[in-house]
Design an enzyme around this catalytic site. Sequence first.
Site, PDB file in Angstrom:
ATOM      1  N   SER A 122       0.247  -3.185 -10.941  1.00  0.00           N
ATOM      2  CA  SER A 122      -0.801  -2.185 -10.777  1.00  0.00           C
ATOM      3  C   SER A 122      -1.335  -1.741 -12.143  1.00  0.00           C
ATOM      4  O   SER A 122      -1.777  -2.568 -12.929  1.00  0.00           O
ATOM      5  CB  SER A 122      -0.263  -1.015  -9.941  1.00  0.00           C
ATOM      6  OG  SER A 122      -1.314  -0.196  -9.486  1.00  0.00           O
ATOM      7  N   ASP A 176      -3.594  -4.836   0.565  1.00  0.00           N
ATOM      8  CA  ASP A 176      -3.436  -3.737  -0.409  1.00  0.00           C
ATOM      9  C   ASP A 176      -4.511  -2.671  -0.176  1.00  0.00           C
ATOM     10  O   ASP A 176      -5.689  -2.929  -0.353  1.00  0.00           O
ATOM     11  CB  ASP A 176      -3.558  -4.313  -1.832  1.00  0.00           C
ATOM     12  CG  ASP A 176      -3.169  -3.320  -2.912  1.00  0.00           C
ATOM     13  OD1 ASP A 176      -3.297  -2.100  -2.687  1.00  0.00           O
ATOM     14  OD2 ASP A 176      -2.740  -3.760  -3.997  1.00  0.00           O
ATOM     15  N   HIS A 210       0.424  -2.532  -1.240  1.00  0.00           N
ATOM     16  CA  HIS A 210       0.469  -2.299  -2.691  1.00  0.00           C
ATOM     17  C   HIS A 210       1.929  -2.256  -3.137  1.00  0.00           C
ATOM     18  O   HIS A 210       2.479  -1.206  -3.451  1.00  0.00           O
ATOM     19  CB  HIS A 210      -0.264  -0.996  -3.034  1.00  0.00           C
ATOM     20  CG  HIS A 210      -0.575  -0.868  -4.504  1.00  0.00           C
ATOM     21  ND1 HIS A 210      -1.358  -1.782  -5.186  1.00  0.00           N
ATOM     22  CD2 HIS A 210      -0.187   0.048  -5.430  1.00  0.00           C
ATOM     23  CE1 HIS A 210      -1.437  -1.421  -6.458  1.00  0.00           C
ATOM     24  NE2 HIS A 210      -0.735  -0.315  -6.634  1.00  0.00           N
TER      25      HIS A 210
END
Length: 231
Positions: A122, A176, A210
């Site tokens: 991320s 995600d 995610h």
Amino acid sequence: MCGNNMSSLLLAEAVTVSGQEKETAAVIFLHGLGDTGHGWAEELRKNRLPYVKYICPHAPSMPVTLNMKISMPSWFDLIGLSPDAREDESGIKKASENILAIIDHEAKNGIPPNRVMLGGFSQGGALSLYTALTCQQQLAGVVALSCWLPLHKTFPQAASESNREMPILQCHGESDPMIPVRYGQLTSTKLKTIVSPEKHKFNTFPDLMHCSCPEEMVMVKEFIEEHLPKI
């Protein structure tokens, strides 16, 4: 706090998974927003290579615009997550300098930059990509999970010549909700204009949100082993 002190602090407090034999390579892996290095250190420990040192620093705490200015571990300020959102350019560059200082520290201790790989998830993956592509020294590669390329409009001009042939493993979950896979695809398209297209791999995982999954981590281990082979 000046950059040099911050990089020393990052290194002093980082979670390090030491090699089980002589360390001849290093992986510096950066966590996502609001997280710490502990979870990723455990994840990497499960799939580790005995001659590799894994360094998982913790981001400093700062107010994050995207989260109502609440203070949390963050590599740089996040104002928005869409590709056209305003970006914290000075924060991204400062964070990148701190990661480069860790690479320099490893070099002084006997692991040269071409035996160092950057990686992250991320926001950490975003910083790893930016740092690796702008680094003046040749690195072993970069692992970019569920992320994007910061300051993407400055590329390919911002990229250093040293890393045009650098291997990149990019992975993204197709479900995600935080950083949609479309942003991953846009990043992949951009990366192919910066590094040789055959050096870049983009893998997506159906149903993955995610986060990471065992299949992805096996891919990461294989990528590390391929580009940081045992000496």
